[in-house]
Write a protein that holds these residues in place. Structure first.
Motif: not given
Length: 97
Positions: A80-94
């Motif tokens: 869950v925490t790794q998926i959350g971190g990946a989601t935040v990284a994807a949002i930052l890249s967008v």
């Protein structure tokens, strides 16, 4: 010295941790570079505030994360925490695009 690497799960864990750390370091470097480009004046202050904004949640949530690690299944919690971190990284890249 490297006898622990004979175990498949341990090797997979180390590979995953290595990829995660590499991605985190790249994200941190890109974020600081992006902030230094966006803030022409007072770059030092802006970069310091970015560092502060990254450290404060770690300090605040350290106690809660220790309790969560004791209460919940650690494997699921890590997913869950790794998926959350990946989601935040994807949002930052967008947002950066």
């Amino acid at each position: 010295m490297l006898t622990a690497l004979r175990y498949r799960n341990f090797r997979l864990l180390w590979i995953g941790v290595g990829v995660s750390f590499a991605g985190s370091f790249m994200q941190q470097a890109a974020l600081l570079w992006h902030v230094s480009l966006l803030v022409p004046d007072h770059k030092g202050l802006a970069l310091g505030l970015v560092g502060l904004a990254r450290v404060v949640p770690i300090i605040v949530f350290s106690l809660l994360s220790g309790v969560a690690a004791d209460v919940f299944d650690r494997r699921k919690l890590m997913f869950v925490t790794q998926i959350g971190g990946a989601t935040v990284a994807a949002i930052l890249s967008v947002l950066a695009l």
